[in-house]
Design a protein around this motif. Structure first.
Motif, mmCIF file in Angstrom:
data_model
loop_
_atom_site.group_PDB
_atom_site.id
_atom_site.type_symbol
_atom_site.label_atom_id
_atom_site.label_comp_id
_atom_site.label_asym_id
_atom_site.label_seq_id
_atom_site.Cartn_x
_atom_site.Cartn_y
_atom_site.Cartn_z
ATOM 1 N N LEU A 114 61.181 124.475 24.678
ATOM 2 C CA LEU A 114 61.254 125.143 26.229
ATOM 3 C C LEU A 114 62.145 126.471 26.207
ATOM 4 N N VAL A 115 64.069 126.339 25.888
ATOM 5 C CA VAL A 115 64.678 127.542 25.590
ATOM 6 C C VAL A 115 64.158 128.107 24.610
ATOM 7 N N ASP A 116 63.467 128.078 23.524
ATOM 8 C CA ASP A 116 62.805 128.904 22.494
ATOM 9 C C ASP A 116 61.902 129.772 23.462
ATOM 10 N N ALA A 117 61.239 129.005 24.356
ATOM 11 C CA ALA A 117 60.069 129.831 24.177
ATOM 12 C C ALA A 117 60.894 130.883 25.893
ATOM 13 N N ALA A 118 61.019 130.187 26.129
ATOM 14 C CA ALA A 118 62.009 131.594 27.171
ATOM 15 C C ALA A 118 62.668 132.574 26.877
ATOM 16 N N GLU A 119 63.694 132.251 25.780
ATOM 17 C CA GLU A 119 63.832 133.598 25.230
ATOM 18 C C GLU A 119 62.878 134.694 24.949
ATOM 19 N N GLU A 120 61.994 134.096 23.938
ATOM 20 C CA GLU A 120 61.351 134.602 23.394
ATOM 21 C C GLU A 120 60.392 135.777 24.681
ATOM 22 N N ALA A 121 60.219 135.143 26.122
ATOM 23 C CA ALA A 121 60.070 135.750 26.954
ATOM 24 C C ALA A 121 60.880 136.744 27.617
ATOM 25 N N GLY A 122 61.754 136.185 27.070
ATOM 26 C CA GLY A 122 62.888 137.562 27.386
ATOM 27 C C GLY A 122 64.001 137.335 28.785
ATOM 28 N N ALA A 123 63.861 135.924 29.041
ATOM 29 C CA ALA A 123 64.827 134.794 29.749
ATOM 30 C C ALA A 123 66.107 134.662 29.006
ATOM 31 N N THR A 124 67.355 135.243 29.123
ATOM 32 C CA THR A 124 68.944 135.046 28.831
ATOM 33 C C THR A 124 69.328 133.588 29.415
ATOM 34 N N PHE A 125 69.775 133.273 28.390
ATOM 35 C CA PHE A 125 70.482 131.479 28.596
ATOM 36 C C PHE A 125 71.868 131.895 28.843
ATOM 37 N N HIS A 126 72.965 131.209 29.547
ATOM 38 C CA HIS A 126 74.219 131.046 29.254
ATOM 39 C C HIS A 126 75.047 129.915 29.464
ATOM 40 N N PHE A 127 74.768 128.943 28.606
ATOM 41 C CA PHE A 127 75.423 127.506 29.145
ATOM 42 C C PHE A 127 76.859 127.876 28.640
ATOM 43 N N GLY A 128 76.875 125.931 29.580
ATOM 44 C CA GLY A 128 78.677 125.326 29.306
ATOM 45 C C GLY A 128 78.749 126.602 30.537
ATOM 46 N N GLN A 129 78.068 126.792 31.547
ATOM 47 C CA GLN A 129 78.346 127.242 32.900
ATOM 48 C C GLN A 129 78.269 126.445 33.764
ATOM 49 N N THR A 130 78.974 125.799 34.885
ATOM 50 C CA THR A 130 79.286 125.266 35.876
ATOM 51 C C THR A 130 79.204 126.217 37.115
ATOM 52 N N LEU A 131 78.421 125.806 37.855
ATOM 53 C CA LEU A 131 78.407 126.420 39.524
ATOM 54 C C LEU A 131 79.687 126.181 40.318
ATOM 55 N N VAL A 132 79.898 127.103 40.758
ATOM 56 C CA VAL A 132 81.410 126.105 41.527
ATOM 57 C C VAL A 132 81.516 126.538 43.579
ATOM 58 N N SER A 133 80.309 127.455 43.003
ATOM 59 C CA SER A 133 80.097 128.224 45.354
ATOM 60 C C SER A 133 78.769 129.134 44.599
ATOM 61 N N ALA A 134 78.393 129.212 46.283
ATOM 62 C CA ALA A 134 77.332 130.605 45.637
ATOM 63 C C ALA A 134 77.470 131.093 47.181
ATOM 64 N N ASP A 135 77.617 132.418 47.372
ATOM 65 C CA ASP A 135 77.666 132.948 48.483
ATOM 66 C C ASP A 135 76.211 133.502 48.749
ATOM 67 N N ILE A 136 75.871 132.442 49.823
ATOM 68 C CA ILE A 136 74.068 132.901 49.966
ATOM 69 C C ILE A 136 73.970 134.531 50.560
ATOM 70 N N ASP A 137 74.598 134.481 51.896
ATOM 71 C CA ASP A 137 74.699 136.195 52.363
ATOM 72 C C ASP A 137 74.264 137.468 50.402
ATOM 73 N N GLU A 138 75.615 137.060 50.221
ATOM 74 C CA GLU A 138 76.023 137.898 49.286
ATOM 75 C C GLU A 138 75.159 137.691 47.982
ATOM 76 N N GLN A 139 74.811 136.914 47.704
ATOM 77 C CA GLN A 139 73.528 136.668 46.419
ATOM 78 C C GLN A 139 74.897 136.913 45.141
ATOM 79 N N CYS A 140 76.044 135.829 45.666
ATOM 80 C CA CYS A 140 77.239 135.434 44.284
ATOM 81 C C CYS A 140 77.172 134.503 43.808
ATOM 82 N N LEU A 141 77.594 134.156 42.816
ATOM 83 C CA LEU A 141 77.548 132.819 42.009
ATOM 84 C C LEU A 141 79.271 133.258 41.856
ATOM 85 N N SER A 142 79.760 132.175 42.144
ATOM 86 C CA SER A 142 81.165 131.879 41.272
ATOM 87 C C SER A 142 81.006 130.478 40.315
ATOM 88 N N LEU A 143 81.080 131.365 38.665
ATOM 89 C CA LEU A 143 80.668 129.232 38.043
ATOM 90 C C LEU A 143 82.102 129.390 36.882
#
Length: 480
Positions: A114-143
């Motif tokens: 499924l990852v192969d297929a998603a990348e072939e369709a144009g999606a970008t993956f970043h592995f080894g990234q753990t979400l620390v927090s998410a600012d919903i108002d600013e739509q900003c993530l800290s990883l």
């Protein structure tokens, strides 16, 4: 016009399939996943229950153009091979024939596809990234990455596909309470393995079945891998009197238990001691949320919204069904993502609640009922009624597993059908003594005919939206 940005937290099977479906529809998709790339780490033995692909999952994979590729990595399972203590093993078919089967596949193998297929369709993956927090108002993530380097990222629409322990769900709940409720099952599991037979090419036991050793209150199951091994899972109460994981703390205490309670299974596991002592006890629970989204900015899918226990083999299938519905809604909503997310919850939440209830019931059936004479009588009568009137009677299991009828519809119809079966077996204790005309009269008095699914993409059955197939079922098996 710039492509609308979608940021997914979670690149497991559900997240990767959703990423592919969204990328194919023209969205700019970025995926952050805390685990390593599944294509590089391979299969880690003993750390995942095999996934079961049923009709809902297959339909989602067909939508993505990936069904045949997934089936090539799978082993067909025709039914439950029940191993009673002191008796002969017997197969209880899931469906009417080999057009109604489920497929066992390793999580890592499917995830890599499924990852192969998603990348072939144009999606970008970043592995080894753990979400620390998410600012919903600013739509900003800290990883934070594996080197403990923390970075902030601007996000588009936020979609949480990061499983039962969802970090995005926790961030959303801090911003706006979601009404989270977790109901522990009180049972846990430990994963073991049956290796391939001595020639390393053949299966040690029947490959085309899900094997169950029911023992009343606990059980073991085994699911086949394409390489010839079986994933074995022991389900026990976490606490309490013997047997429980409290009383079977290590291989030394568990070996005698296995030799007594699973005498035909124990000799098939030469690495039992290493597996038992090396693998942790997993805990089982059901997750319910009152709300799956925050207006049009963030939404949860799959286990992040509705995690269930594995006893119906529908967790991934339900999540895959989510992805098809959500992708279609987002593709047709313009900029009204709040409306799309609200509609997604309206469509999927009643069905998620229904499969959660059926899953817990199926656990009791698997561990307690599959060898019970009353259950077997109902199973025999169900088979007869299916033959007598397939337009009126379909077992709940078949509705859930081999159709796209809404889970909520299958749950309610199954409840009424069970009442009919119970009444008939009170009047005629032996299933073979139930007259056909009496059975059909009782059934038709209680229920309308089963709905006929047409060849369109989306309709409703008794007010419940349902995706519908326009395909033929596969009728081939992986040959071993």
């Amino acid at each position: 016009m710039a492509r609308q940005a979608m940021t997914l937290i979670g690149g497991g099977p559900v997240g990767a399939l959703l990423a592919q479906l969204l990328a194919k529809r023209g969205f700019a998709v970025t995926v952050f996943e805390k685990r390593s790339d599944p294509r590089r780490i391979g299969f880690k033995r003993g750390r995942t229950i095999n996934l079961a692909i049923a009709e809902r999952g297959l339909q989602a994979l067909r939508t993505a153009g990936l069904a045949e590729r997934a089936l090539q990595k799978s082993v067909m399972m025709r039914g439950r091979m029940v191993h009673p203590l002191g008796g002969e093993a017997g197969l209880q078919r899931y469906g009417v024939d080999d057009s109604e089967v489920i497929w066992s596949i390793s999580r890592s193998g499917l995830n890599a596809l499924l990852v192969d297929a998603a990348e072939e369709a144009g999606a970008t993956f970043h592995f080894g990234q753990t979400l620390v927090s998410a600012d919903i108002d600013e739509q900003c993530l800290s990883l934070i990455d594996r080197e403990d380097v923390q970075r902030d990222y601007g996000a588009g629409l936020l979609i949480g596909a990061d499983g039962a322990g969802s970090a995005l769900r926790a961030a959303m709940d801090l911003y706006q309470p979601l009404g989270i409720r977790v109901e522990p099952l009180g049972h846990g599991y430990k994963e073991l393995e049956i290796p391939p037979a001595a020639d390393h090419r053949r299966f040690a036991i029947e490959p085309h079945a899900l094997h169950i050793w029911p023992r009343g209150g606990y059980m073991s199951i085994a699911t086949p891998n394409i390489a010839g091994s079986f994933n074995v899972t022991l389900f026990l109460p976490l606490h309490g009197p013997h047997p429980s994981f409290d009383t079977l703390r290590d291989a030394a205490t568990a070996s005698a238990f296995f030799g007594r309670d699973f005498p035909d299974l124990a000799p098939l596991m030469p690495r039992f001691a290493d597996d038992y002592d090396g693998h942790p006890v997993g805990k089982l629970a059901t997750l319910y949320l009152d709300r799956w989204h925050i207006d049009g900015r963030a939404v949860l899918v799959g286990d992040a919204a509705h995690a269930i226990a594995p006893f119906h083999g529908q967790g991934m299938n339900c999540g895959f069904e989510d992805t098809v519905v959500l992708a279609e809604l987002l593709a047709g909503c313009g900029r009204d993502t709040a409306g799309a997310f609200a509609k997604f919850q309206q469509i999927r939440k009643p069905n998620a609640d229904a499969i959660a209830a059926m899953t817990l019931e199926n656990y009791v059936e698997m561990r307690d009922s599959v060898a019970d004479p009353r259950y077997l009588a109902k199973l025999e009568l169900s088979t007869r009624m299916t033959q007598w009137s397939p337009e009126y009677f379909m077992s709940r299991y078949r509705m859930v597993t081999f159709t796209l009828l809404p889970y909520a519809y299958a749950y309610e119809r199954g409840r009424v059908q069970n009442q009919v079966l119970e009444q008939l077996l009170r009047d005629f204790p032996r299933a073979g003594d139930v007259p056909q005309d009496v059975a059909m009269s009782a059934l038709q008095a209680a229920l309308p005919p089963l709905p006929s699914l047409l060849d369109s993409a989306l309709t409703t059955i008794e007010g419940a939206p349902v995706l519908k197939p326009a395909h033929a079922r596969p009728n081939f098996a992986f040959e071993v």
